[in-house]
Write a protein that holds these residues in place. Structure first.
Motif, PDB file in Angstrom:
ATOM      1  N   THR A  31       0.835  -1.203   0.000  1.00  0.00           N
ATOM      2  CA  THR A  31       0.000   0.000   0.000  1.00  0.00           C
ATOM      3  C   THR A  31       0.864   1.245   0.000  1.00  0.00           C
ATOM      4  O   THR A  31       0.599   2.206  -0.735  1.00  0.00           O
ATOM      5  N   ASP A  34       2.143   1.785  -3.434  1.00  0.00           N
ATOM      6  CA  ASP A  34       1.073   2.222  -4.318  1.00  0.00           C
ATOM      7  C   ASP A  34       0.770   3.704  -4.109  1.00  0.00           C
ATOM      8  O   ASP A  34       0.557   4.447  -5.080  1.00  0.00           O
ATOM      9  N   TYR A 115       5.218  -2.479 -14.149  1.00  0.00           N
ATOM     10  CA  TYR A 115       3.866  -2.082 -14.520  1.00  0.00           C
ATOM     11  C   TYR A 115       3.709  -2.228 -16.033  1.00  0.00           C
ATOM     12  O   TYR A 115       4.662  -2.035 -16.776  1.00  0.00           O
TER      13      TYR A 115
END
Length: 141
Positions: A31, A34, A115
């Motif tokens: 988290t 992110d 990504y």
């Protein structure tokens, strides 16, 4: 400052993020990463991810994550989450991260995330748009 990194995001460890050992539960580090990557795009690159996704121009999804835990963060620690783009392929971007405790340089965590550029309208991968590639390359010089 961590050598080679131009961007960091600062956050404080909250009570809900620690476990029975009184350290940050391992999944919360994802988290933290992110949060930092979204701030990297918004604050560092000056790109509005939500607008780009809604317009069908650019979005990205996680393809691979590697985390290396070095030490533990604890309640009320101020953390710096450092991030940079280390490689841009045709449709992928590799980002590197380090999390350090405020005022320290030794990493608590080292991470790499790959990504994939994703078209939010067609739901398929796409090449990294030229404007995104150029913005990253200019920022990371």
């Amino acid at each position: 400052m961590v050598e080679g990194f131009h961007f960091s995001h600062k956050l404080k460890v909250r009570y809900s993020e620690i476990d029975g050992q009184k350290i940050v539960f391992n999944a919360h580090y994802l988290t933290y990463l992110d949060i930092a990557v979204s701030e990297y795009f918004q604050e560092g690159l000056k790109l509005e991810l939500m607008e780009l996704a809604e317009e069908g121009k650019f979005d990205f999804v996680v393809a691979k994550t590697t985390l290396e835990y070095k030490s533990s963060a604890r309640l009320n620690d101020w953390l710096n989450i450092w991030c940079r783009t280390s490689k841009i392929g045709n449709s992928s971007m590799t980002m590197e991260f380090q999390i350090t405790r405020e005022g320290e340089t030794d990493p608590l965590l080292i991470a790499e995330i790959i990504y994939v550029s994703y078209n939010p309208l067609t739901h398929v991968k796409q090449p990294v748009p030229t404007f995104v590639r150029e913005r990253i390359e200019q920022f990371e010089r």
